[in-house]
Design a protein around this motif. Structure first.
Motif, short mmCIF file in Angstrom:
data_model
loop_
_atom_site.label_atom_id
_atom_site.label_comp_id
_atom_site.label_asym_id
_atom_site.label_seq_id
_atom_site.Cartn_x
_atom_site.Cartn_y
_atom_site.Cartn_z
N ASP A 133 0.82 -1.22 0.00
CA ASP A 133 0.00 0.00 0.00
C ASP A 133 0.85 1.27 0.00
O ASP A 133 0.35 2.36 -0.28
N LEU A 134 2.13 1.12 0.33
CA LEU A 134 3.02 2.27 0.40
C LEU A 134 3.40 2.77 -1.00
O LEU A 134 3.40 2.00 -1.97
N VAL A 166 9.57 -4.77 -6.21
CA VAL A 166 8.63 -4.04 -5.37
C VAL A 166 8.06 -2.81 -6.08
O VAL A 166 7.18 -2.14 -5.54
N THR A 167 8.53 -2.51 -7.30
CA THR A 167 7.97 -1.38 -8.04
C THR A 167 6.69 -1.76 -8.76
O THR A 167 5.97 -0.88 -9.26
N ASP A 168 6.40 -3.06 -8.85
CA ASP A 168 5.16 -3.50 -9.49
C ASP A 168 4.00 -3.33 -8.52
O ASP A 168 4.03 -3.86 -7.40
N ASP A 169 2.98 -2.61 -8.94
CA ASP A 169 1.79 -2.44 -8.11
C ASP A 169 0.81 -3.58 -8.37
O ASP A 169 0.39 -3.80 -9.52
N ARG A 193 -3.26 -11.50 -2.81
CA ARG A 193 -2.72 -10.54 -3.76
C ARG A 193 -3.07 -11.00 -5.17
O ARG A 193 -3.07 -12.20 -5.46
N ILE A 194 -3.38 -10.05 -6.03
CA ILE A 194 -3.62 -10.35 -7.44
C ILE A 194 -2.66 -9.50 -8.25
O ILE A 194 -2.67 -8.26 -8.17
#
Length: 302
Positions: A91-92, A141-144, A167-168
């Motif tokens: 969420d960050l 971690v850059t993938d939302d 998570r999807i």
């Protein structure tokens, strides 16, 4: 991925199935046969509880008021902390998704419920931090994600399939169902292929998000492994059929109980080793006789 067909999910005991068939006369007398078929809402949790023990299903989903539950188990607390920390992490904003922040989030969400003593809780808090930090080091971690703790729901045949997905992701234009695991053992491709929960999430996510979806993944944080499977229409249909059969059984039992049926016949106990950690153990003499009560910390990763 190809391989042997998954083993058939455990069904309700044959004695119960026979008993449910025998209530047909009662259903007819009450006019149920003339009523239009209603869609049955199912979640992976409801289906798993019914397969595990019909009595526990009744206590959890039918009895009102719900019988008192047992206390917290440490392994459930641990799993919830890791899930909540990872949700908060994604969420960050991307710039704040750092190992230090991941460690801090585990601490923010930590609870000591179910652990033997503060020293044991502190040990597993440290382990959980290590699992989460190592996990994010191995992903982009850059993938939302498309969804975090996303509720999906869709009609499917005689069912309304529902559930909350950890998570999807979206990869190459297709959705990927991701389920976090923190249990004692690493998981395999067979676990991913045979998971009814993951298959139902695929079915519901397709309709909810209106995108193609075939891949499911089990991310086991303690071992740092990922078990994956690519579903086909045939494999999804098999999971759906088994879910529909179970739903028909527990809905018939529930309707018959409401019409005055015997709860012990319609929802018999299914004693076994699982009785040691059942939430409703205190309300089930058969479960108490089947297995000694487990300590709340008994199922932690060793």
């Amino acid at each position: 991925m190809k391989g042997p067909r998954p083993a058939r999910t455990k069904r309700v005991p044959s004695t119960l199935s026979v008993g449910l068939r025998n209530v047909g006369a009662v259903q007819g007398q009450l006019g149920f046969d003339a009523m239009p078929a209603k869609l049955v809402k199912v979640t992976p949790s409801k289906l798993a509880t019914w397969a595990d023990c019909p009595r526990r299903y009744r206590m959890a989903y039918v009895d009102r008021p719900t019988p008192p539950r047992g206390g917290a188990f440490a392994h459930n607390t641990l799993g919830a902390v890791v899930h909540n920390a990872l949700r908060a992490f994604y969420d960050l904003p991307v710039g704040r998704r750092t190992p230090e922040m991941a460690a801090a989030l585990v601490g923010q969400h930590w609870k000591d419920e179910g652990f033997q003593h503060p020293k044991q809780a502190a040990e597993y808090r440290s382990r959980a931090i290590g699992w989460v930090v190592d996990y994010i080091a191995g992903v982009d971690v850059t993938d939302d994600p498309v969804g975090l703790e996303r509720w999906v729901s869709a009609p499917a045949g005689k069912l309304i399939v529902e559930g909350r997905v950890d998570r999807i992701d979206e990869r190459d234009g297709e959705l990927v169902i991701v389920d976090y695991k923190t249990g004692r053992h690493a998981l395999t491709t067979d676990d991913a292929r045979g998971s009814q929960a993951l298959a139902l999430y695929v079915i519901a996510a397709r309709r909810t998000l209106r995108r193609p979806c075939t891949r499911v993944e089990l991310h086991h944080l303690p071992s740092g492994t990922v078990a994956a499977w690519e579903h086909t229409e045939e494999s999804l249909a098999r999971h759906h059929k088994r879910a529909q059969e179970s739903a028909e059984d527990f809905q018939l039992a529930t309707d018959t109980l409401a019409a005055g049926g015997d709860p012990d016949v319609l929802f018999p106990s299914q004693p076994g080793r699982q009785c040691g950690w059942c939430d409703f153990r205190r309300s089930c003499p058969e479960g108490q006789a089947a297995a000694p009560a487990d300590e709340p910390w008994a199922m932690l990763v060793p």
